[in-house]
Design a protein around this motif. Sequence first.
Motif, mmCIF file in Angstrom:
data_model
loop_
_atom_site.group_PDB
_atom_site.id
_atom_site.type_symbol
_atom_site.label_atom_id
_atom_site.label_comp_id
_atom_site.label_asym_id
_atom_site.label_seq_id
_atom_site.Cartn_x
_atom_site.Cartn_y
_atom_site.Cartn_z
ATOM 1 N N LEU A 17 0.821 -1.211 0.000
ATOM 2 C CA LEU A 17 0.000 0.000 0.000
ATOM 3 C C LEU A 17 0.854 1.260 0.000
ATOM 4 C CD1 LEU A 17 -2.758 -0.995 2.601
ATOM 5 C CD2 LEU A 17 -2.824 -1.220 0.111
ATOM 6 N N THR A 21 0.937 4.168 -2.860
ATOM 7 C CA THR A 21 0.631 5.541 -2.460
ATOM 8 C C THR A 21 1.742 6.489 -2.876
ATOM 9 O OG1 THR A 21 -0.718 4.812 -0.591
ATOM 10 C CG2 THR A 21 0.196 7.036 -0.485
ATOM 11 N N CYS A 84 1.739 4.016 6.467
ATOM 12 C CA CYS A 84 1.390 2.684 5.970
ATOM 13 C C CYS A 84 2.211 1.582 6.624
ATOM 14 C CB CYS A 84 1.598 2.610 4.457
ATOM 15 S SG CYS A 84 0.404 3.553 3.480
ATOM 16 N N THR A 146 -3.244 4.458 8.287
ATOM 17 C CA THR A 146 -3.798 3.216 7.759
ATOM 18 C C THR A 146 -4.170 2.286 8.904
ATOM 19 O OG1 THR A 146 -2.382 3.416 5.803
ATOM 20 C CG2 THR A 146 -3.426 1.278 6.203
ATOM 21 N N SER A 148 -7.440 -0.797 9.565
ATOM 22 C CA SER A 148 -7.911 -2.013 8.897
ATOM 23 C C SER A 148 -9.342 -2.267 9.332
ATOM 24 C CB SER A 148 -7.031 -3.205 9.300
ATOM 25 O OG SER A 148 -7.612 -4.428 8.901
ATOM 26 N N LYS A 165 -4.836 -1.777 15.333
ATOM 27 C CA LYS A 165 -5.562 -1.040 14.299
ATOM 28 C C LYS A 165 -6.769 -0.296 14.884
ATOM 29 C CE LYS A 165 -2.948 -2.105 10.812
ATOM 30 N NZ LYS A 165 -2.163 -1.066 10.100
ATOM 31 N N THR A 188 -8.328 8.498 8.542
ATOM 32 C CA THR A 188 -7.847 7.123 8.640
ATOM 33 C C THR A 188 -8.584 6.240 7.644
ATOM 34 O OG1 THR A 188 -7.193 7.282 10.970
ATOM 35 C CG2 THR A 188 -7.739 5.089 10.141
ATOM 36 N N CYS A 190 -9.436 2.345 6.427
ATOM 37 C CA CYS A 190 -9.516 0.959 6.914
ATOM 38 C C CYS A 190 -9.649 0.015 5.722
ATOM 39 C CB CYS A 190 -10.713 0.789 7.842
ATOM 40 S SG CYS A 190 -10.618 1.738 9.364
ATOM 41 N N PHE A 232 -6.014 1.980 -3.419
ATOM 42 C CA PHE A 232 -5.751 2.592 -2.114
ATOM 43 C C PHE A 232 -5.036 3.926 -2.315
ATOM 44 C CE2 PHE A 232 -3.001 3.452 1.494
ATOM 45 C CZ PHE A 232 -3.826 3.249 2.587
#
Length: 261
Positions: A17, A21, A84, A146, A148, A165, A188, A190, A232
């Motif tokens: 991710l 990004t 991340c 990040t 989840s 998380k 944030t 998820c 993402f």
Amino acid sequence: MELNGTSAVVTGGASGLGEATARVLAAAGAHVVIADLNEELGKQVAEEIGGQFAKTNVTDEGDAAAAIAAAEGSGHPLRVVVNCAGIGYAARTVNRDGSPHDLASFAKVIAVNLTGTFNVLRLAASAMAKTEPADADGQRGVIINTSSVAGIEGQTGQIAYSASKGGIIGMTVPAARDLSVIGVRVNTICPGVIFTPIYKSIAGGGKEADEFLARLAAPVVFPKRLGRADEFGQLVRSLVENDYMNAEVIRFDGGIRFQPK
């Protein structure tokens, strides 16, 4: 927030991710600092996108500060930080043999995922506070964390990961409120089940790999597949560029709702 001509820090930016990004932000004109422990991959990604690499353990104050300083010293104002970096760990609170969850492993997951995120967030916000406002609203920067969906509805054996998380989710609103005085937004994301190098290595190849990935995608509502890392990255860019998005926790999961197992 206009990305062109700014600097950004992406932790965990050497793969998955974070890498996706970093590539999206660089394509939009940002100078990106890849903050990661993987020196080989991190330098490779940084070279490909015209950015910088900073070897970073997010739990280390000095490492995190150095990554932020690299962005500050790039000649572009630090406007974006995307957290991340993270690790996973699977174990039940009490294992099948009756033994308790290993405490050191739980603490490590919390340290990297939760404390590491906060470490970078606080240092980044402090640096952003020193910049000139970017617009008439007084905006100085955007921080995206990040989490989840496991932080919302964790499955069996995810106690450490879900706790870390969930903690990231929990600090979203207070962080946004704290940082409003300096013009920094906090959101944030998820993610659900995203096809990253972790799943590639688990799946392997051939028919068994296809069946494994199909099982992962089965609970997804639509589209009926795993998410992509570049999707993402696109969401990160949207959150950065939309100035009214603040203090939000956004599910990025194709409608999936995790079952207990």
